[in-house]
Design a protein around this motif. Structure first.
Motif, PDB file in Angstrom:
ATOM      1  N   ALA A  32       0.833  -1.194   0.000  1.00 49.30           N
ATOM      2  CA  ALA A  32       0.000   0.000   0.000  1.00 49.30           C
ATOM      3  C   ALA A  32       0.872   1.250   0.000  1.00 49.30           C
ATOM      4  N   GLN A  33       1.914   1.240   0.811  1.00 48.41           N
ATOM      5  CA  GLN A  33       2.802   2.381   0.902  1.00 48.41           C
ATOM      6  C   GLN A  33       3.609   2.571  -0.384  1.00 48.41           C
ATOM      7  N   ALA A  34       3.825   1.454  -1.113  1.00 49.32           N
ATOM      8  CA  ALA A  34       4.661   1.523  -2.307  1.00 49.32           C
ATOM      9  C   ALA A  34       3.956   2.165  -3.483  1.00 49.32           C
ATOM     10  N   CYS A  35       2.636   2.390  -3.383  1.00 51.25           N
ATOM     11  CA  CYS A  35       1.911   3.002  -4.498  1.00 51.25           C
ATOM     12  C   CYS A  35       2.228   4.489  -4.555  1.00 51.25           C
ATOM     13  N   GLU A  36       3.000   4.863  -5.527  1.00 52.92           N
ATOM     14  CA  GLU A  36       3.322   6.258  -5.775  1.00 52.92           C
ATOM     15  C   GLU A  36       3.228   6.514  -7.275  1.00 52.92           C
ATOM     16  N   PHE A  37       2.742   7.674  -7.641  1.00 48.80           N
ATOM     17  CA  PHE A  37       2.795   8.054  -9.050  1.00 48.80           C
ATOM     18  C   PHE A  37       3.060   9.540  -9.159  1.00 48.80           C
ATOM     19  N   LYS A  38       3.490   9.942 -10.336  1.00 48.17           N
ATOM     20  CA  LYS A  38       3.957  11.304 -10.549  1.00 48.17           C
ATOM     21  C   LYS A  38       2.931  12.123 -11.307  1.00 48.17           C
ATOM     22  N   ILE A  39       2.848  13.419 -10.946  1.00 50.90           N
ATOM     23  CA  ILE A  39       2.139  14.383 -11.772  1.00 50.90           C
ATOM     24  C   ILE A  39       3.163  15.405 -12.250  1.00 50.90           C
ATOM     25  N   GLY A  40       2.982  15.867 -13.465  1.00 49.36           N
ATOM     26  CA  GLY A  40       3.928  16.802 -14.046  1.00 49.36           C
ATOM     27  C   GLY A  40       3.491  18.239 -13.879  1.00 49.36           C
ATOM     28  N   ALA A  41       4.462  19.125 -13.802  1.00 50.99           N
ATOM     29  CA  ALA A  41       4.212  20.572 -13.817  1.00 50.99           C
ATOM     30  C   ALA A  41       5.043  21.130 -14.962  1.00 50.99           C
ATOM     31  N   ALA A  42       4.363  21.658 -15.980  1.00 53.23           N
ATOM     32  CA  ALA A  42       5.044  22.136 -17.181  1.00 53.23           C
ATOM     33  C   ALA A  42       4.765  23.613 -17.377  1.00 53.23           C
ATOM     34  N   GLY A  43       5.820  24.407 -17.423  1.00 52.57           N
ATOM     35  CA  GLY A  43       5.639  25.835 -17.641  1.00 52.57           C
ATOM     36  C   GLY A  43       6.979  26.541 -17.713  1.00 52.57           C
ATOM     37  N   PRO A  44       6.969  27.819 -18.092  1.00 51.11           N
ATOM     38  CA  PRO A  44       8.229  28.563 -18.191  1.00 51.11           C
ATOM     39  C   PRO A  44       8.799  28.877 -16.809  1.00 51.11           C
ATOM     40  N   LEU A  45       9.951  28.329 -16.524  1.00 47.08           N
ATOM     41  CA  LEU A  45      10.613  28.577 -15.243  1.00 47.08           C
ATOM     42  C   LEU A  45      11.827  29.485 -15.411  1.00 47.08           C
ATOM     43  N   SER A  46      11.923  30.104 -16.589  1.00 52.40           N
ATOM     44  CA  SER A  46      12.977  31.072 -16.871  1.00 52.40           C
ATOM     45  C   SER A  46      12.417  32.063 -17.890  1.00 52.40           C
ATOM     46  N   GLY A  47      13.002  33.258 -17.925  1.00 54.99           N
ATOM     47  CA  GLY A  47      12.557  34.251 -18.892  1.00 54.99           C
ATOM     48  C   GLY A  47      11.434  35.134 -18.373  1.00 54.99           C
ATOM     49  N   ALA A  48      10.850  35.937 -19.294  1.00 51.00           N
ATOM     50  CA  ALA A  48       9.865  36.954 -18.915  1.00 51.00           C
ATOM     51  C   ALA A  48       8.569  36.358 -18.387  1.00 51.00           C
ATOM     52  N   ALA A  49       8.280  35.108 -18.728  1.00 48.96           N
ATOM     53  CA  ALA A  49       7.016  34.476 -18.305  1.00 48.96           C
ATOM     54  C   ALA A  49       7.205  33.560 -17.099  1.00 48.96           C
ATOM     55  N   THR A  50       8.315  33.713 -16.382  1.00 48.77           N
ATOM     56  CA  THR A  50       8.619  32.829 -15.253  1.00 48.77           C
ATOM     57  C   THR A  50       7.499  32.784 -14.217  1.00 48.77           C
ATOM     58  N   GLN A  51       6.862  33.934 -13.968  1.00 51.38           N
ATOM     59  CA  GLN A  51       5.784  33.971 -12.973  1.00 51.38           C
ATOM     60  C   GLN A  51       4.722  32.921 -13.262  1.00 51.38           C
ATOM     61  N   TRP A  52       4.387  32.751 -14.531  1.00 54.56           N
ATOM     62  CA  TRP A  52       3.342  31.788 -14.901  1.00 54.56           C
ATOM     63  C   TRP A  52       3.794  30.359 -14.601  1.00 54.56           C
ATOM     64  N   GLY A  53       5.039  30.050 -14.932  1.00 57.35           N
ATOM     65  CA  GLY A  53       5.550  28.711 -14.672  1.00 57.35           C
ATOM     66  C   GLY A  53       5.635  28.406 -13.184  1.00 57.35           C
ATOM     67  N   MET A  54       6.037  29.416 -12.397  1.00 61.85           N
ATOM     68  CA  MET A  54       6.107  29.211 -10.949  1.00 61.85           C
ATOM     69  C   MET A  54       4.713  28.998 -10.355  1.00 61.85           C
ATOM     70  N   ALA A  55       3.702  29.639 -10.951  1.00 63.14           N
ATOM     71  CA  ALA A  55       2.328  29.428 -10.484  1.00 63.14           C
ATOM     72  C   ALA A  55       1.905  27.982 -10.699  1.00 63.14           C
ATOM     73  N   ILE A  56       2.244  27.425 -11.847  1.00 65.58           N
ATOM     74  CA  ILE A  56       1.891  26.029 -12.153  1.00 65.58           C
ATOM     75  C   ILE A  56       2.650  25.077 -11.233  1.00 65.58           C
TER      76      ILE A  56
END
Length: 389
Positions: free
Chosen positions: A22-46
């Motif tokens: 039961a404890q071994a059940c793990e899965f991943k969710i992705g966070a995709a967005g701009p984490l550099s450049g002028a739109a960084t704020q949006w990526g950090m929000a995601i």
């Protein structure tokens, strides 16, 4: 024949095995967005939203998925606000077995990621304002929030009432992320009797002098920065004011007000400004800020798209539980489409999108209208979740 002691040991081993499974059940969710450049704020929000949704679920003990209790992990990838960066991110997610992605934000990113998400059976929750952001061709792509076609009308009406605007100029980058939303925003102005012209610039521009000269010459009542990244919008507004432009600033494209004000020089410089706030900030939303600080021991992202992606992430985890699988994205998508969204912090949601995109996979929630009048920041106005029916 087993002794009683041997039987007790065997039972204990089985119990440990079950618990360990039961404890071994793990899965991943992705966070995709701009984490550099002028739109960084949006990526950090995601990124912040994905981390909060995972922490919130894990604090409860995990998600109940079928017969398992599963912990969530977050994988964040910088899409660099480009189609190529988003495509690379999608391939990385696929190699890691990620089936669920929050983001990306911009139209170039969504264009680059959609085909790969479809091919690899991954659900993605984007917030692009592209004309083809979602659609029947992309059954696993959901829209985190509607665009100006859904919520622009009440904002323009308020701008006419407050500032008496009769002419507008929309300015945005000269790529799909800019042109799609600028054209929709211009249509909203025109439908409200405001004459409108469009202006575009090369993404990454830091000297807007030639454009500023044209704007000053045209002298529109309002310059609307629509989906221009907050960093670029701040520079443009600063240069407009330095050149003597006295008109109103609008933003039918999204938040980033604090960053815009910081770069432009403050409320006294911007003076008259109205914008779309993805959420209306009230006590329930402030409670979400407190919960973020408590769970993650950090300040929540400044950009208000954060709250939308939290609501989308929560809806996604509910759909995973209802579908009883964290491996079959198509079953989870089926559960999402019929999910009654009622977010504890943001309020009642609706699935819309049929009129605009031909598919009801756009999550609509209550939103706010931000306003600075004569340098004074006014309280936001709340508008209930828009619909396209």
């Amino acid at each position: 024949m087993q002794t009683k002691a041997a039987k007790r040991i065997a039972v204990s081993l089985i119990a440990l095995t079950v618990a360990g499974g039961a404890q071994a059940c793990e899965f991943k969710i992705g966070a995709a967005g701009p984490l550099s450049g002028a739109a960084t704020q949006w990526g950090m929000a995601i990124k912040g939203a994905a981390e909060f949704v995972a922490a919130e679920a894990n604090q409860r003990g995990g998600l109940k998925v079928g017969g398992e209790t599963c912990k969530l992990q977050v994988v964040s990838i910088d899409t660099k606000y480009t189609a190529e960066g988003a495509a690379a991110a999608a391939n990385n997610f696929a190699s890691l077995g990620v089936k669920f992605i929050l983001g990306p934000m911009g139209s170039p990113e969504v264009t680059g990621m959609k085909p790969l998400a479809n091919r690899n059976k991954m659900i993605m929750f984007s917030d692009s304002y592209a004309r083809d952001a979602i659609g029947p061709r992309w059954p696993l792509t959901f829209h985190m929030g509607p665009g100006p076609a859904a919520w622009g009308d009440p904002i323009v009406k308020l701008a006419k009432e407050k500032f008496g605007i009769k002419s507008a100029l929309t300015i945005a980058p000269n790529d799909q992320a800019g042109t799609d939303v600028a054209e929709v925003a211009a249509e909203v102005y025109k439908n409200n009797g405001v004459t409108t012209r469009l202006e575009y610039y090369q993404r990454g521009t830091t000297n807007f002098a030639p454009i500023v000269t044209r704007i000053i010459s045209a002298n529109p009542d309002v310059v609307d920065t629509v989906s221009t990244p907050p960093g670029d919008a701040g520079i443009l507004i600063k240069q407009l004011r330095q050149a003597g432009y006295q008109g109103v600033i609008g933003r039918l494209g999204g938040p980033g007000t604090e960053e815009i004000l910081r770069i432009a020089g403050g409320k006294d410089v911007v003076r008259n400004f109205y914008w779309f706030e993805p959420v209306y900030i009230d006590e329930k939303v402030r409670k979400l800020q407190q919960d973020y600080r408590s769970l993650l021991k950090a300040e929540p992202p400044e950009n208000n798209f954060f709250y939308l992606f939290v609501a989308g992430g929560r809806a996604l985890t509910q759909a995973i539980e209802k579908a009883g699988t964290h491996k079959d994205a198509e079953k989870v998508a089926e559960a999402l489409r019929v999910l009654q969204v009622s977010d504890p912090n943001l309020g009642e949601g609706k699935w819309i999108g049929q009129k605009t995109y031909g598919i009801r996979q756009e999550l609509s929630l209550p939103f706010g209208i931000g306003l600075i009048e004569n340098g004074e920041h006014k309280p936001d106005l709340r508008v209930e979740a828009p619909t396209d029916e």
